[in-house]
Design a protein around this motif. Structure first.
Motif, short mmCIF file in Angstrom:
data_model
loop_
_atom_site.label_atom_id
_atom_site.label_comp_id
_atom_site.label_asym_id
_atom_site.label_seq_id
_atom_site.Cartn_x
_atom_site.Cartn_y
_atom_site.Cartn_z
N ARG A 63 0.81 -1.22 0.00
CA ARG A 63 0.00 0.00 0.00
C ARG A 63 0.84 1.26 0.00
N LEU A 64 2.09 1.16 0.41
CA LEU A 64 2.88 2.37 0.56
C LEU A 64 3.14 3.08 -0.76
N TYR A 65 3.20 2.34 -1.82
CA TYR A 65 3.55 2.96 -3.09
C TYR A 65 2.48 2.69 -4.12
N PHE A 66 1.24 2.81 -3.74
CA PHE A 66 0.24 2.26 -4.63
C PHE A 66 0.06 2.93 -5.97
N PRO A 67 0.32 4.24 -6.18
CA PRO A 67 0.18 4.71 -7.55
C PRO A 67 1.46 4.51 -8.36
N PHE A 68 2.46 3.90 -7.76
CA PHE A 68 3.77 3.88 -8.36
C PHE A 68 3.81 3.15 -9.71
N GLY A 69 3.16 2.00 -9.78
CA GLY A 69 3.20 1.20 -11.01
C GLY A 69 2.68 2.00 -12.19
N TYR A 70 1.61 2.71 -11.96
CA TYR A 70 1.03 3.49 -13.05
C TYR A 70 1.92 4.69 -13.40
N ILE A 71 2.19 5.50 -12.39
CA ILE A 71 2.94 6.74 -12.61
C ILE A 71 4.32 6.48 -13.19
N PHE A 72 4.98 5.47 -12.65
CA PHE A 72 6.35 5.20 -13.09
C PHE A 72 6.38 4.88 -14.58
N ASN A 73 5.50 3.98 -14.99
CA ASN A 73 5.54 3.52 -16.36
C ASN A 73 4.87 4.48 -17.33
#
Lengths: 217, 217
Positions: free
Chosen positions: B113-123
């Motif tokens: 949960r700590l980095y939940f938008p990360f997958g979307y934003i990163f890519n």
């Protein structure tokens, strides 16, 4: 007023709460919520105790709480007679101690650190108890993740001097939560367990410390 | 003695720490650790400040701490003048408030949960800043996870009366940590952002509360 623990001993965070109370002389009533019978979905439990439909949860008079780490912190802070090392009163020590820092390396693992042996154990063993088929492929994937995770825990200890997480000389709630996760492997076949834990000598040593054994058994 | 914050404003937990200090009048020196320049891997930072090679981290005299949630709890507990609602002194309120309970539903999501938008934003966006190729397929996967996660947050609020997490009438450190995660979507294209956040009216309302806006901007 009695503390009620809503738990299933099959659940590792439930065991952490039970062990914490027993070790620290906190009196409680154990209310069994059997996950295999889906009792966590019952209207009584979901409606009255924990809307998240999870164990462990506690009720203490009119106070209700869920999430095992929050419960450990609450019990350590609110009940007299809990030794300071579990969750130090000192703000600086407390900041260093929480589950978030003690288990920080695990968060790099590609799954939530809270349930890290779950993928392996579930597909290797627990599914049967819930009437579901085992899934050897998912179990193998879970084992890879678990082994990577165990390697990271080794890394915590190797930087430090003490026998417990973060180099402490006595266990904290983070040690208790983590050891309950790892000893979930008791459910697995002995050979499988040895294969998985064998390479992690520091972790085996940590589980076998007298303090930990006394708390666990 | 000065509080040093080792941060990169591109990092959402770094922003949570900066905002917390500014909002609460805590004086600090901002030490920029530029992730795009891999400064978090430098011997000075990794050796002297945070062996986990992450931002944010803080140094206050001889005290060092990493992990944003631990830092928020420390700052709220140790610095005078921080309003109680951020992290209540009362043990029962505190237990209900921590990031673990406030954000509990997110842990069911199939990623940390700590980095939940990360997958979307990163890519979708951030990879470019780091000199890496974008990955539309991974971004689409990340968007699915993110939308599922946002739906769970909605569920927290819908059970409660207050404008903030857990039905509180004032924001806690959990609100701050979560809003910094979600506003990471500012990096994305406006149309993408509207598509993702649009269906979540309660979250949009929560971000736009005066208290939150005052803290954020």
């Amino acid at each position: 007023m009695e503390l009620k623990l809503y738990v299933d001993r099959m659940s590792q965070p439930s065991r952490a709460i039970l062990i914490f109370c027993k070790t620290n002389g906190i009196e409680f009533e154990e209310v069994k919520i059997l996950l295999a019978k889906r009792q966590h979905h019952s209207p009584e439990f979901a409606g009255e105790v924990n809307p998240m439909k999870q164990v462990p949860a506690i009720v203490y008079g009119d106070f209700k709480l869920f999430e095992s780490h929050a419960i450990l912190i609450y019990l350590a802070s609110a009940f007299p007679g809990v030794a300071d090392h579990w969750y130090p009163a000192d703000v600086r020590k407390k900041s260093k101690d929480p589950l978030s820092v003690g288990l920080a390396p695990l968060k790099f693992a590609p799954w939530c650190r809270l349930y890290f042996p779950f993928g392996y154990i579930f597909n290797d063993s627990i599914a049967i108890a819930l009437g579901l088929p085992l899934n050897p492929k998912a179990a193998a994937e879970g084992e890879k993740l678990l082994s990577a995770s165990l390697a990271m825990i080794k890394l915590i200890g190797s930087r430090e001097m003490g026998a417990f997480l973060l180099g402490n000389s006595e266990p904290s709630i983070a040690d208790l939560a983590l050891v309950c996760e790892i000893t979930q492997l008791e459910v697995a076949d002995e050979n499988d367990r040895d294969r998985i834990l064998g390479p992690h000598k520091r972790i085996l040593k940590w589980i076998k410390t007298q303090r930990m054994q006394r708390a666990l058994f």
